[in-house]
Design a protein around this motif. Structure first.
Motif, short mmCIF file in Angstrom:
data_model
loop_
_atom_site.label_atom_id
_atom_site.label_comp_id
_atom_site.label_asym_id
_atom_site.label_seq_id
_atom_site.Cartn_x
_atom_site.Cartn_y
_atom_site.Cartn_z
N GLY A 85 0.80 -1.22 0.00
CA GLY A 85 0.00 0.00 0.00
C GLY A 85 0.83 1.26 0.00
O GLY A 85 0.31 2.35 0.28
N ILE A 86 2.12 1.16 -0.33
CA ILE A 86 3.01 2.31 -0.32
C ILE A 86 3.05 3.00 -1.68
O ILE A 86 3.22 4.21 -1.77
N LEU A 87 2.85 2.24 -2.75
CA LEU A 87 2.93 2.81 -4.09
C LEU A 87 1.68 3.64 -4.38
O LEU A 87 0.56 3.23 -4.09
N ALA A 88 1.89 4.81 -4.94
CA ALA A 88 0.79 5.70 -5.31
C ALA A 88 0.87 6.02 -6.79
O ALA A 88 1.95 6.08 -7.38
N ARG A 89 -0.30 6.22 -7.40
CA ARG A 89 -0.39 6.59 -8.81
C ARG A 89 -1.15 7.90 -8.91
O ARG A 89 -2.24 8.04 -8.36
N ARG A 90 -0.54 8.84 -9.63
CA ARG A 90 -1.17 10.16 -9.73
C ARG A 90 -0.75 10.80 -11.05
O ARG A 90 0.45 10.99 -11.30
N ARG A 96 1.87 9.13 -13.09
CA ARG A 96 3.19 8.98 -12.48
C ARG A 96 3.10 8.08 -11.24
O ARG A 96 2.01 7.88 -10.68
N LEU A 97 4.26 7.56 -10.82
CA LEU A 97 4.34 6.72 -9.64
C LEU A 97 5.08 7.48 -8.52
O LEU A 97 6.09 8.13 -8.77
N GLY A 98 4.53 7.35 -7.33
CA GLY A 98 5.17 7.93 -6.16
C GLY A 98 4.84 7.07 -4.95
O GLY A 98 4.62 5.87 -5.07
N THR A 99 4.80 7.68 -3.79
CA THR A 99 4.47 6.94 -2.59
C THR A 99 3.26 7.57 -1.91
O THR A 99 3.01 8.78 -2.03
N SER A 100 2.53 6.75 -1.18
CA SER A 100 1.32 7.21 -0.50
C SER A 100 1.63 7.88 0.83
O SER A 100 0.77 8.55 1.41
N SER A 101 2.84 7.70 1.35
CA SER A 101 3.20 8.30 2.63
C SER A 101 3.40 9.80 2.47
O SER A 101 3.72 10.30 1.38
N ALA A 102 3.23 10.53 3.57
CA ALA A 102 3.41 11.98 3.53
C ALA A 102 4.85 12.32 3.19
O ALA A 102 5.79 11.77 3.78
N HIS A 103 5.03 13.22 2.23
CA HIS A 103 6.39 13.64 1.89
C HIS A 103 6.33 14.97 1.17
O HIS A 103 5.27 15.40 0.66
#
Length: 329
Positions: free
Chosen positions: A293-298, A301-308
């Protein structure tokens, strides 16, 4: 309760946490964090919230030279002339503009140019003018020059990547037979535990202000498991590295595997766990982050779901030590 001279500076990923050590005539800043423009802006906000400004920093010191800890030194020096202190071994690489500085040859993380004018060794004492004395403690393992800073009178230990509550310092082995960095980390954790600190401030995760022995025990247990199965250490390092890379780049989804395969940190993981197939290693790591559940799609593009913090260019470049201007020591 923390001593009055101690001011934690919590940071947002991909930056490591910093610590402000107050002095009567200037302050010591330990690990100022990642060097992107968004990260530097956050550092300025954190210092302002602590009632100080970059101009009040008399010295910046590094627990080790990874980019998430030292990246903002370039801006502090370029904008405010703040001198830097670091372990003599890492200082020599930085001042020589060696490709190994900041582990750039192995990690590929951009870090802006800086100069270390005050090299130190374990046993030396640092401290801001009119502030507490901090004893430099050998904390090698993740990097050869990793140190901790110990204030024995107050039982405070500033540990960089070590003694995290809930995780451990990653280590990038050169292969499953390369166990000495892990053995060194075990000796380091035992050395730090022998100081019997009451307050531990790591660069990642929350402060440890009670039950330090529990964190020590959990760390040693994790490393013992890695010594039995070094592949676990490499997979852990891979996941940490790819999460950091995603936070700082947000690559296009269709290009992520190919771009990852070219990263130097991926080669060690691929060689040890995936038979040298960098694309297979990239796909496996992205799949693991997706399952967690760490990979994010937006926006494709690919990033991470954690706050950064959002990605951004370095506040002060260039980001390759081999391209830095000569050091003026």
């Amino acid at each position: 309760m923390l001593p009055a001279w101690l001011e934690p500076l919590p940071r947002t990923d991909p930056s490591a946490h910093g610590v402000l050590v107050r002095g009567a005539a200037g302050h010591l800043l330990v690990d100022p964090g990642w060097g992107s423009r968004p990260a530097v802006a956050e550092l300025r906000r954190r210092l302002a919230a602590a009632g100080t400004a970059p101009a009040d920093v008399a010295l910046v010191a590094a627990t080790h030279f990874h980019a998430d800890h030292v990246g903002a030194i370039a801006w502090l020096q370029a904008a405010h002339g703040v001198p830097a202190a670091a372990h003599a071994e890492e200082a020599a690489l930085v001042n020589a503009r060696d490709p190994r500085a900041a582990d750039h040859d192995r990690m590929g993380h951009p870090v802006g140019p800086y100069t270390v004018g005050r090299p130190f060794l374990p046993g030396d004492v640092l401290g801001p003018p009119g502030g507490p004395d901090l004893v430099v403690v050998d904390a090698a393992g993740q990097t050869p020059g990793h140190v901790a800073f110990h204030a024995p009178d107050d039982g405070v230990l500033l540990t960089g990547d070590l003694l995290q509550d809930g995780d451990v310092a990653w280590v990038l082995l050169d292969g499953p037979e390369d166990l000495e960095p892990l053995r060194t980390l075990v000796r380091t954790v035992e050395r730090l535990a022998a100081l019997e600190p009451r307050i531990v401030l790591p660069g990642h995760g929350p402060p440890v202000v009670r039950d330090v022995p529990r964190v020590v025990e959990a760390t040693l247990r994790r490393y013992a498991g890695w010594l039995e199965d070094p592949g676990r250490a490499l997979r852990h390092a891979g996941k940490r590295a790819v999460a950091f890379w995603l936070m700082t780049t947000w690559p296009r989804a269709g290009e992520a595997e190919e771009r990852m395969a070219a990263e130097p940190w991926l080669r060690a993981v691929a060689g040890a766990v995936h038979g040298g197939d960098e694309r297979a290693a990239a796909a496996a790591l992205l799949g693991e982050l997706d399952r967690l559940g760490i990979l994010a799609r937006r926006g494709g593009r690919l990033g991470t779901s954690s706050a950064h913090l959002p990605p951004g260019p370095l506040a002060t470049g260039p980001g390759d030590p081999a391209a830095w201007p000569p050091a003026r020591v």
